[in-house]
Design a protein around this motif. Sequence first.
Motif: not given
Length: 404
Positions: A254-270
Amino acid sequence: MTSSESTEAHLDLPFATLTDRWRSLRETGPVRFDEAQGVWHVVDYQGVAAVLADPATYSSDMTPIAPSQEDFDAFKQGNFVGMDPPEHRKFRTLVSQAFTPRVVHGLEPRIEAVCRRLLDTVAGRDRFDVVGTLAHPLPIIVIAELLGIPPDDHPLFQEWAATLFGGDQLGDAPDAADLERALEAIAPTVREMNSYVLDHIRHRRAHPADDLISKLIAAEVDGVRLEDQEMVGFVALLLVAGHVTTTALLGNALVAFDQQPGTLTALRAEPDRLPDAVEEVLRLLPPFPELGRRIARPVVLGGHELPVNSLVMAHLGAANRDPSRFTAPDTLDIRRAPNNHLTFGHGIHFCFGAPLARLEARIALRMLLDDYRDLAIPSYADVTYQNPAVIVGVRQLPVEVKRP
């Protein structure tokens, strides 16, 4: 930042000091001797893999050079992480009969149910500590249930784990004296856990059930079975392999994903990328970034002669970012493939609990993605961290969430 750009950003704060440390270690050469600590450091991917793949030369048995403590000595009897062949092979084969891939796979519905129950406790809140709510209790509950521990006693396992892996007695670079003091400080917890688990095993011998302890009691290889105290050691190992790794992995992700905005969005898309994302977090932020080995016979490594009974630290964190092995090694890339990181080890000691940790992390992260359209860390000033000398992870991780 777009989803495609999110995989090219660099992971900076709050683990930047670790990144700097691992880079500094590599810059001093693949193998070097630390005179202050009396330790050999191996930091490149090829060297670390070679150390982990050769137990005859690089022994996991630290008995000749490690401080002795009565309670820990009892615990070590069944902990095959600290064993060499042929003892290692015997113990790993025995526990493999009980802790099978089928057993781990069969836990998926229960892991989902536990995740749902834990997340339901914060259903009406838009801010909560994701470690205290989910990452810490989830693997403890799963392991305790797996072992047949009564629900009322699950908090005991949480308390023991917090004490054993808190690292409060250690500095950032502990020496032998620090380690000895730490062992003495947590010995009462080890003694309490040893007594409890031993009583539980004895109860299961008299009253078998459908749990892992009962399966361990029944396991047999060439007429050999595990003794009660040896099973206690394996339970201690399972606490590490199946609990601490998962807790750290979830928080680090969660820290790593938060540090790179858009990562969670990318994972929801894929969503099929989630397993790859988990592996990438493991590569970047290995919960246990160093593994110690004892030189069992003279060897030359990286142009240096390593004498018998000297201590070698194989730095997984540095090896996982070796630029000769990984492109853009300090970058979180959820599409990285292949990703042959060394976080779970290499060779005969490949982490026994890796499949369980991966399964729990994937399920928990998938449910967080499904439950919330946005999940962010509002302030890193409120995040607290584990002692990196013991484990790379977070203790408290307040997050803000928005529901669909």
